[in-house]
Design an enzyme around this catalytic site. Structure first.
Site, PDB file in Angstrom:
ATOM      1  CB  CYS A 287      39.459  46.722  36.115  1.00 35.40           C
ATOM      2  SG  CYS A 287      37.741  46.958  35.583  1.00 35.40           S
ATOM      3  CG  HIS A 345      37.956  42.378  36.752  1.00 36.89           C
ATOM      4  ND1 HIS A 345      38.582  43.566  37.040  1.00 36.89           N
ATOM      5  CD2 HIS A 345      38.941  41.438  36.726  1.00 36.89           C
ATOM      6  CE1 HIS A 345      39.872  43.361  37.199  1.00 36.89           C
ATOM      7  NE2 HIS A 345      40.114  42.075  36.997  1.00 36.89           N
ATOM      8  CG  ASP A 365      43.450  41.143  36.368  1.00 39.46           C
ATOM      9  OD1 ASP A 365      43.565  42.350  36.110  1.00 39.46           O
ATOM     10  OD2 ASP A 365      42.542  40.687  37.082  1.00 39.46           O
ATOM     11  CG  ASP A 407      29.537  27.267  43.477  1.00 37.57           C
ATOM     12  OD1 ASP A 407      29.208  27.506  42.310  1.00 37.57           O
ATOM     13  OD2 ASP A 407      29.899  26.150  43.885  1.00 37.57           O
TER      14      ASP A 407
END
Length: 629
Positions: A287, A345, A365, A407
């Site tokens: 990444c 990330h 991204d 969550d």
């Protein structure tokens, strides 16, 4: 290309007395004025919406402006636009092509022309042709080429960013800092390398070999005026999943047929390899490598960009904005979900105005995780839309939201609302310190999510609190010290079994097999706070761990009588041994003079290092990388 060169006569009709002999693209003055100094030694590089100068030198016959008209023609692909050269004292119009000659710019055998492009011009390599025309004849000359970039210095440009310090950091700076590991974070330097020879040309090649360009060249050229479109195309072209992109990703296994992603330290080497291999993807990236190459290309094209690290970043595999984690009865994490939480990330934020929604920083991204509209690209997604939960905003807002604010549902526990997106940061302007961006992505939630995972028979409230802490940031060659704190909140003494283990962990995967374990039995009195200290000496881990490796430490406390179980975990990254650089004669050096640097480090292991390789890279100082074994 010679910036002062003899022009090439293309064709002509009739008899024109004046002939063009040389053209001077005035590189020094133009590059300084357009903030493009050092981007290319082959091409004139200028920014849209701002005039640049070209000096035309004629042969012995003086140009007569009353008899012979000058017309410039700008070519982009197969499209062209004629620009009559005007005598005018007015400033250039930034909304259309114009070419002016100001008073005092005409000399006996030369003339200086001020050329201005529209502020919404396409980013590309243009061709420039000059026509000398009369009513009966025309003579044409091919002047050369120039590169047109976005202009973050110009208010009317969609990529305008107001502060000069921001432009210096997010456009001109070729030095970056990568934050990785855990949220206590390790950092390492990165060279964007936008001023290295051939990098600008490689960035233009990425656009030229994109599927969008192959499908419809003219449409692609027109759409390149839009930074949203540019960022989307470059995002797809950095990875090689759908196209001739620059990088192939690999996250585990062998890297013998390429380069281990941890060995890259700059973007220029990757782009050079991609171009020299006839646009074959470079192996391998992860990444942060994808993100830094993308940031380099965006800065070259003139779009303000910065690299952002998200610690505890979620990957929502099923799109429900919730991450599910499953554990065995012994609290080992199980691979039963497409969801995952990575230790960190890395992606890119690009600055631009959006006609469809909020302006400002946009997430782009390039890592090939999930497809968007059938292609491996993600963004540009407005950071403001993520914070405001505007999941319908283009592009990929719900996916980015899950990465920073999902969550986590865990077995034996209802919900952890805080762990994902624990820290989001980028390099501060003019400093290596991280700037905290967490608040720009996330709104505060009501639950704190700090209670350790626990299991209590019959649904009774637990009588113990357990926490685990690591002393400082462990460095390779030093002991790893940790502390388990147990608080007995019940009115009876307890007999406990403590199980502590340490595991090596890939940043995007579950922990591997334990390399260190400790088991002991302890007693705790009512109301007592028990502190248990542990230490892992280097001899226990030096065959397993290296600098920047991530360690997962977990403690399970079992109550022998009630069979209650309590879990507390910590993850941290090992810091690397420091490398010292000393310049002989002091820290300041003179241009175009040779200097010597002493580079050294201390082996902090208890064993001899065999085959160690020291790699040195200096943007603008060294050609390529230098390795010493």
């Amino acid at each position: 290309m010679d910036f002062t060169q003899q022009t090439k006569h293309i064709w002509g009709t009739g008899n024109i007395q004046c002939q063009l002999k040389f053209v001077n693209f005035e590189p020094h003055e133009n590059h300084n004025a357009h903030e493009t100094e050092g981007l290319s030694k082959k091409h004139l590089v200028v920014r849209r919406g701002k005039p640049f100068k070209v000096t035309l030198l004629f042969s012995t016959q003086t140009w007569n402006p009353y008899r012979e008209r000058l017309v410039l023609e700008v070519w982009l692909g197969t499209r062209s636009e004629r620009i009559p050269v005007q005598f005018s004292e007015e400033r250039c119009n930034p909304y259309s092509w114009s070419a002016n000659i100001y008073p005092g710019d005409v000399h006996p055998q030369s003339v200086m022309v001020h050329i201005c492009s529209p502020v919404q011009s396409s980013v590309a390599l243009y061709r420039l042709v000059l026509h000398i025309e009369t009513r009966q004849s025309r003579r044409s000359y091919r002047l050369g080429e120039f590169v047109l970039l976005c202009n973050p210095w110009l208010k009317d440009d969609p990529v305008y960013i107001p502060l000069d310090a921001q432009r210096q950091e997010y456009i001109k700076s070729d030095y970056g800092v990568l934050y990785m590991g855990t949220h206590q974070n390790n950092s390492r330097p990165w060279s964007f390398g936008q001023y290295e020879p051939g990098v600008l040309e490689a960035c233009l090649t990425l656009l030229e070999v994109s599927p969008q360009h192959f499908r419809d060249e003219n449409k692609d050229y027109i759409r390149r005026a839009d930074p949203v479109y540019l960022s989307r195309v470059i995002c797809a072209m950095v990875n090689s999943e759908d196209d001739l992109g620059s990088l192939t990703g690999r996250w585990h296994g062998s890297y013998k047929d390429g380069v281990n992603p941890t060995e890259w330290s700059g973007s220029a080497d990757i782009l050079h390899r991609w171009v020299s291999s006839n646009c074959s993807p470079v192996r391998y990236g992860q990444c942060w490598v994808f993100a830094y190459v993308l940031c380099t290309v965006m800065r070259v094209l003139g779009i303000p960009s910065r690299v952002v690290t998200v610690f505890n970043a979620a990957h929502d595999g099923n799109g429900d904005l919730t991450i599910h984690e499953y554990y065995s009865t012994t609290w080992e994490k199980l691979n039963k979900s497409k969801d995952s939480v990575w230790n960190f990330h890395v992606w890119v934020e690009c600055w631009m105005r959006r006609g469809d929604l909020g302006d400002g920083w946009q997430v782009v991204d390039p890592i090939p995780q999930e497809k968007s509209a059938g292609i491996y690209w993600c963004g540009p997604c407005p950071v403001g839309a993520v914070q405001q939960h505007c999941f319908g905003a283009p592009y990929d807002t719900s996916f980015v939201y899950a990465s920073v604010d999902a969550d986590v549902v865990k077995v034996i526990r209802e919900m952890d609302t805080e762990s994902v997106g624990q820290l989001i940061c980028t390099k501060s302007i003019g400093s290596e310190a991280p700037e905290n961006l967490t608040g720009t992505y996330k709104r505060k939630k009501g639950s704190t999510g700090t209670t350790p995972i626990c299991s209590s028979p019959g649904g009774m409230p637990p009588g113990l609190e357990v926490s685990l802490s690591i002393d400082g940031v462990p460095s390779v060659g030093e002991s790893i010290s940790m502390c388990v704190t147990v608080t007995n909140q019940s009115s009876s003494p307890r007999l406990l079994k403590e199980h502590l283990n340490a595991q090596l962990k890939e940043f995007n995967r579950n922990p591997e097999q334990s390399f260190w374990k400790s088991h002991k039995e302890v007693r705790i009195q009512p109301g007592e706070v028990l502190t248990l200290h542990h230490s892992i000496p280097p001899s226990e881990y030096e065959s397993v761990l290296a600098g920047d490796d991530i360690v997962n430490v977990a403690v399970v406390i079992n109550d022998v009588r009630t069979e209650e179980r309590f879990l507390a975990t910590q993850e941290f990254s090992m810091s690397s041994p420091q490398i010292t650089i000393e310049i002989e004669g002091g820290d300041s050096i003179q241009m175009n003079e040779e200097h010597t640097a002493q580079v050294s480090f201390i082996n902090t292991f208890t064993k001899t290092l065999d085959g160690a390789v020291l790699t040195v890279e200096g943007s603008g100082l060294l050609q390529g990388k230098h390795k010493a074994r």
